[in-house]
Scaffold this motif. Structure first.
Motif, mmCIF file in Angstrom:
data_model
loop_
_atom_site.group_PDB
_atom_site.id
_atom_site.type_symbol
_atom_site.label_atom_id
_atom_site.label_comp_id
_atom_site.label_asym_id
_atom_site.label_seq_id
_atom_site.Cartn_x
_atom_site.Cartn_y
_atom_site.Cartn_z
ATOM 1 N N LEU A 44 0.829 -1.202 0.000
ATOM 2 C CA LEU A 44 0.000 0.000 0.000
ATOM 3 C C LEU A 44 0.870 1.261 0.000
ATOM 4 N N GLN A 64 0.795 8.324 6.191
ATOM 5 C CA GLN A 64 -0.599 7.910 6.060
ATOM 6 C C GLN A 64 -1.374 8.459 7.247
ATOM 7 N N TYR A 83 -5.308 8.757 7.360
ATOM 8 C CA TYR A 83 -6.687 8.315 7.590
ATOM 9 C C TYR A 83 -7.193 7.565 6.370
ATOM 10 N N THR A 84 -8.184 6.696 6.620
ATOM 11 C CA THR A 84 -8.824 5.969 5.529
ATOM 12 C C THR A 84 -10.304 6.322 5.500
ATOM 13 N N ARG A 101 5.787 17.714 17.427
ATOM 14 C CA ARG A 101 6.228 16.451 18.014
ATOM 15 C C ARG A 101 7.233 15.743 17.111
ATOM 16 N N ASP A 128 -16.714 2.947 9.121
ATOM 17 C CA ASP A 128 -16.812 3.120 10.574
ATOM 18 C C ASP A 128 -17.937 2.295 11.181
ATOM 19 N N GLN A 159 -10.057 5.331 14.495
ATOM 20 C CA GLN A 159 -9.288 4.695 13.435
ATOM 21 C C GLN A 159 -7.872 5.235 13.485
ATOM 22 N N TYR A 171 -4.793 3.493 11.726
ATOM 23 C CA TYR A 171 -3.857 3.184 10.634
ATOM 24 C C TYR A 171 -4.440 2.083 9.753
ATOM 25 N N THR A 172 -3.997 2.050 8.510
ATOM 26 C CA THR A 172 -4.407 1.003 7.583
ATOM 27 C C THR A 172 -3.183 0.234 7.133
ATOM 28 N N GLU A 192 0.117 8.919 22.346
ATOM 29 C CA GLU A 192 0.263 10.259 21.772
ATOM 30 C C GLU A 192 -1.000 11.100 21.953
ATOM 31 N N ARG A 242 -3.745 14.905 24.835
ATOM 32 C CA ARG A 242 -4.316 15.919 23.963
ATOM 33 C C ARG A 242 -5.835 15.776 23.881
#
Lengths: 234, 234
Positions: free
Chosen positions: A53, A74, A76-77, A167, B54, B74, B76-77, B163, B167
């Motif tokens: 990918l 990457q 978001y999907t 960061r 989703d 979500q 990571y893909t 992470e 926040r």
DNA sequence: AATCTATTGTTTCACTTTGAGACAATAATA
DNA sequence: TATTATTGTCTCAAAGTGAAACAATAGATT
């Protein structure tokens, strides 16, 4: 037409790239304009059946910008049903003289794995794809309407960039190898969309111990010449 | 067998969920154990052809935990070729008595859109799926080996959680509605994997102005009773 | 009832970081 | 030589943080 000839892509899976550049104090992204329709979209593509990918996203970036070894992340999907509008792709293809079966894989539902890239504006060699008239830079703070959910994709990319900037210290990827402190500050200001205090910014950046100081830059202007900096190699 | 009967799923696209819970001072996740093989995997599933991405993840979460209205993000893909190992799925299916054509869609390449969820440990009603013997909690700091790239998926989920914790202030999702400051601190310590200073933690949390203070909790122990807190509703 | 123990909520104090501005240095120009 | 625009550094107060002390208190012990 490469895209249509090839069957070697995974169906239902696309990638889109928000490619950030910085020029004349403004943060910009690359957009494609499709033939006739006048529609604007993010550069993207499909994933080959035997391709990682991430490799697909890198390949797409290389094809549009000529660049290798780019900061690419990457973020978001996107997979809502609302983004499934086969008539959009159909119109784009027909404007290019391609008339597909309604059940052709390119007219089916896609999820978009989205990436953002940070590149050196000066190094890009722009190349439209087979369906586009042009690929060009657009100011992030004054974006036109894009197809499908691409405006939302850009928003999320910018949000992620803002969250990660301090960061991961990735701002330097938008500048040439060597830059002045003022240029770096302008990048930060363009990304955050607000002015920063010069002295505080300088103190913080130098305190991070990630910059290397080089020779001064004499621009011919009648004032103290700034140092050039580069990011310290790891 | 629902999964095999139904053809209404998008091929090549799966989701996996890293479901975090907190109990007895430890951060834990849910893992499925498949029949016979003894293999462990993240709970996951496929996306229906007319279903938001989703929504699919929420449905999967509901099926395994019985829970609605969960903090779900979500992160990571995963789409490397290295994760394409059809023999793994084939073995799992055969252990359940299903023998598929080699070109069956479930044996093809998948990318995994991955989510993490934060849930109240006490509220879960665990339900294995059709291919699993069990679904159970495993301590994050002592995870066994999982199938495919699922260990890497967990690592990335934990990294993202760390992470985002301060926040987005999402730690409360791992606790009941009302909790003591000490319980909240334990959640933070479990996520960061290190002890925190009590007074500093308390001062910071109260200073954020996101907690509401309620009645005291009398546990029967012979010392000052702590207040109960809840996160202020927006 | 007085004392003790464990834990909690708050305060203190030194130390660090940050915001805002002052000041000194300097490259080219007038 | 004085001037201008900009840069690099320093100063000082305000805010935030680490570490510890102190005070309060629920129940157990005497």
């Amino acid at each position: 037409m490469t895209v249509l000839e090839t069957k070697g892509f995974l169906p239902h899976i696309a990638f889109d790239s928000v490619i950030f550049g910085f020029s004349k104090g403004k943060l910009k992204i690359l957009l494609m304009e499709y033939h006739d329709t006048g529609w604007l979209a993010l550069p993207g593509g499909f994933v080959r059946k035997n391709e990682d990918l991430d490799e697909a996203a890198k390949r797409g970036l290389k094809e549009r910008t000529g660049l290798d070894n780019i900061y690419l992340e990457q973020f978001y999907t996107f997979g809502n049903m609302a983004r499934f509008k086969p008539e959009v792709m159909q119109t784009i293809l027909e404007a290019n003289g391609f008339f597909l079966d309604p059940d052709h894989w390119m007219l089916d539902r896609f999820i978009s794995v989205s990436y953002f890239a940070l590149i050196d504006f000066e190094k890009v060699i722009l190349t439209p794809d087979e369906l586009s008239d042009s690929i060009a830079w657009y100011e992030i703070e004054n974006l036109p309407e894009l197809i499908l959910d691409h405006n939302a994709i850009v928003s999320k990319a910018l949000q992620t960039l803002r969250e990660n900037l301090e960061r991961k210290l990735i701002g330097g990827n938008l500048l040439p190898e060597r830059f002045t402190m003022n240029e770096l500050q302008q990048v930060y200001e363009a990304i955050f969309g607000q002015k920063l205090r010069r002295t505080t910014f300088q103190r913080k950046m130098l305190g991070l111990d990630i910059l290397e100081r080089h020779e001064k830059l004499y621009t011919g202007k009648s004032h103290k010449a700034p140092y050039l900096y580069s990011f310290r190699k790891v």
